[in-house]
Design a protein around this motif. Structure first.
Motif, PDB file in Angstrom:
ATOM      1  N   CYS A 179      57.000  64.858  50.384  1.00 49.87           N
ATOM      2  CA  CYS A 179      56.734  66.077  49.935  1.00 49.87           C
ATOM      3  C   CYS A 179      58.127  66.977  49.688  1.00 49.87           C
ATOM      4  N   CYS A 180      59.178  66.443  50.528  1.00 51.80           N
ATOM      5  CA  CYS A 180      60.482  67.100  50.593  1.00 51.80           C
ATOM      6  C   CYS A 180      61.759  66.446  50.071  1.00 51.80           C
ATOM      7  N   CYS A 239      56.893  64.881  58.685  1.00 54.91           N
ATOM      8  CA  CYS A 239      57.943  65.055  57.805  1.00 54.91           C
ATOM      9  C   CYS A 239      59.062  65.885  58.745  1.00 54.91           C
ATOM     10  N   SER A 241      61.466  67.633  57.498  1.00 53.95           N
ATOM     11  CA  SER A 241      61.809  68.802  56.645  1.00 53.95           C
ATOM     12  C   SER A 241      60.712  69.788  56.861  1.00 53.95           C
ATOM     13  N   CYS A 242      59.540  69.436  56.706  1.00 57.44           N
ATOM     14  CA  CYS A 242      58.296  70.309  56.711  1.00 57.44           C
ATOM     15  C   CYS A 242      58.375  71.002  58.324  1.00 57.44           C
TER      16      CYS A 242
HETATM   17 ZN   LIG Z   1      57.888  67.691  53.875  1.00 61.32          ZN
END
Ligand SMILES: [Zn+2]
Length: 267
Positions: A179-180, A239, A241-242
């Motif tokens: 996702c990131c 994640c 980052s999330c």
């Molecule tokens: Zn992410």
């Protein structure tokens, strides 16, 4: 979310499925460091105050109930060098960085008293366990370590220790998700080279020359390529980052940030 790590404490995530083995990953919460390392930075090499880092590590050691004198830390360089750790390494890199095992991104041991510890801020932590031979290990796989196959390297080392890949178990810990995680063509070329079977499912182009890459899944495929059964590999859905409230993220925080720690040891 079907997550394999349980939040045991503000500062600590635990994976509980391996009998008598501590598998932990720290969060960024509950420490004493100030911005941009607020608050539980456990990385000695990032310009935080050494005493704050030591204080943070002490808090984690207390929660895990394993003395810092038994921890072993490494000077991580995104390589694939793996060190077999023995009791004489106990305490290396814990109080000062210069005693950390040099140029090392993988650790494993047969000793019952040691806690293997590596630092992370997006890169993929790989925890290894062979119950039959009582081996535990830990590896640091960013994109470089991943494409140069530190996962397969650990399997090879353990083969030499007499462990069949079919008797190995691996946990892929919290790290930056597809996702990131955006990479360029250069990285994708390495990704394609690293896998015998098609690597196409691991990435998709998001804009010209930019790709979202699944590093966790890539490590799983490399482990399977080395012979580890897919049902022996568990992947965290976190994640880094999330989940801004839980984790430091090198990408998200623009490089100036703290480090989490992956830890493995016997109970
Ligand atoms: Zn992410």
């Amino acid at each position: 979310m079907n997550e394999i790590f349980r939040q045991a404490h503000e500062s600590l995530l635990m994976f509980d499925d391996w009998e008598n083995v501590i598998v932990a990953f720290t969060t960024k919460r509950g420490g004493v460091s100030s911005e941009p390392f607020a608050t539980l930075n456990v990385g000695m090499h990032v310009n935080d105050h050494r005493h704050a880092v030591y204080e943070n590590r002490k808090k984690v050691a207390e929660q895990l109930n394993v003395s810092l004198d038994r921890w072993v830390c490494a000077d991580q360089v995104h390589g694939v060098h793996i060190e077999k750790v023995t009791n004489e390494h106990a305490g290396k890199g814990v109080r000062t960085y210069d005693t950390a095992l040099p140029h090392t991104d993988g650790l494993y041991t047969r000793e019952q008293q040691l806690m293997l510890a590596l630092c992370f801020a997006d890169c993929v932590p790989l925890y290894f366990f062979a119950p039959s031979k009582k081996l535990i290990g830990l590896a640091h796989a960013g994109w470089k370590g991943t494409v140069h196959n530190i996962a397969g390297e650990m399997v090879k080392r353990w083969n030499e220790e007499g462990v069949d890949a079919r008797d190995m178990y691996v946990v892929i810990g919290p790290s930056i998700g597809r996702c990131c995680y955006i990479v360029d063509d250069r990285v994708i070329t390495f990704v394609q080279k690293a896998l015998v079977n098609s690597s196409q499912s691991l990435y998709n182009e998001t804009s010209k020359g930019q790709y979202a890459l699944d590093l966790k899944e890539m490590n799983k495929q490399l482990l399977q390529q080395a012979g580890v059964p897919s049902e022996h590999i568990a992947i965290s859905s976190y994640c880094t980052s999330c989940e801004q409230s839980l984790f430091f993220s090198h990408r998200r925080d623009g490089g100036q940030t703290g480090r989490m720690m992956a830890l493995i040891g016997w109970r």
